[in-house]
Design an enzyme around this catalytic site. Structure first.
Site: not given
Ligand SMILES: C[S@@+](CC[C@H](N)C(=O)[O-])C[C@H]1O[C@@H](n2cnc3c(N)ncnc32)[C@H](O)[C@@H]1O
Length: 246
Positions: A69, A94, A121, A144, A148, A218-219
């Protein structure tokens, strides 16, 4: 089982660091419990960002279906999935440290042995450490959205990323995506429908469209409160084409 939470420099780091990233690193506040979890539990459950190809049998002490994930947020839904499927193994990635601390506390409280975690990352990790055909499932829940138009290039779902994921999935492996942003769902579909290595398996919206194995995140709850519609998209890695006889 191995201990491998300490990142070591790698010659490829520089080229990775030039890539457009899908996140902005926010340090965020750590609770005392999260700080303790990061210090004490990362040595047990953490993976190193760089190093040789992962050997799941060594890391988990067994061979089992493997799910990865990306961007698990606070990790609650990953904890629920791993608890519900003790016969499977999970790697969660994460960048946000408080989320990793939260996940580690949950692993400890629930006594789970089938999760390992990377606090970095996901993209260079998958490039370097995940082998060809090693994953049964890739989960990308509420990435994310980068609303924009000028930021759309930061969206993690891009044709090159899809090619990387296809290569790391087993034939017929599954990529499950969810988003509460209609424009991102359209973008995901445009990228994956056009990709030769993926076949659409399921497209659903709302509660009825969410497969039973995916807990609400959560999101997602935040998006629903804002009146957003939720999209679940599942793609299967297309079977390799049989070699034509020469
Ligand atoms: C909008 S949040 C959604 C979190 C979770 N999946 C939820 O639905 O509650 C997106 C998450 O992806 C993480 N993220 C974005 N790009 C990433 C990457 N390349 N590697 C690891 N984490 C990443 C961000 O830090 C963020 O916590």
């Amino acid at each position: 089982m191995t201990v491998e939470h300490i990142a070591t420099p790698h010659p490829d780091t520089e080229s990775f660091s030039r890539r457009i990233r899908s996140f902005i690193r926010r340090e965020g506040r750590l609770t005392v419990a999260q700080t303790r979890a990061l210090n004490e539990l990362m040595p047990r459950f953490g993976l190193a960002a760089q190093g040789p190809g992962l050997d799941p049998a060594e890391i988990f002490g067994r061979m089992a279906p493997l799910t990865l994930e990306i961007g698990f947020g606070n990790g609650e839904s990953l904890l629920d999935m791993a608890q519900a499927a003790p016969e499977q193994d999970f790697i969660g990635i994460e960048v946000h440290r408080p989320g990793v601390g939260h996940l580690l506390l949950g692993i400890e409280q629930r006594g789970l042995t089938n999760i390992r975690v990377l606090n970095d990352d996901a993209v260079p990790f998958i490039q370097q450490r995940i082998g060809s055909g090693q994953l049964d499932r890739l989960l990308l829940y509420f990435p994310d959205p980068w609303h924009k138009a000028r930021h759309h290039k930061r969206r993690i779902v891009q044709p090159e990323f899809a090619t990387l994921i296809a290569e790391r999935l087993k034939p017929e492996g599954m990529w499950h995506l969810a988003t509460d942003w209609a424009n991102y769902a359209e973008h995901m579909r445009a990228v994956l429908d056009a990709h030769p290595d993926f076949t659409a398996e399921h497209q659903g919206t709302g509660e009825a469209g969410r497969p039973a194995w995916r807990p609400e995140t959560k999101f997602e709850r935040r998006g629903i409160r804002l009146g957003h519609q939720v999209f679940d998209l599942i793609y299967q890695r297309t079977l390799d084409q049989p070699q034509s006889p020469s």
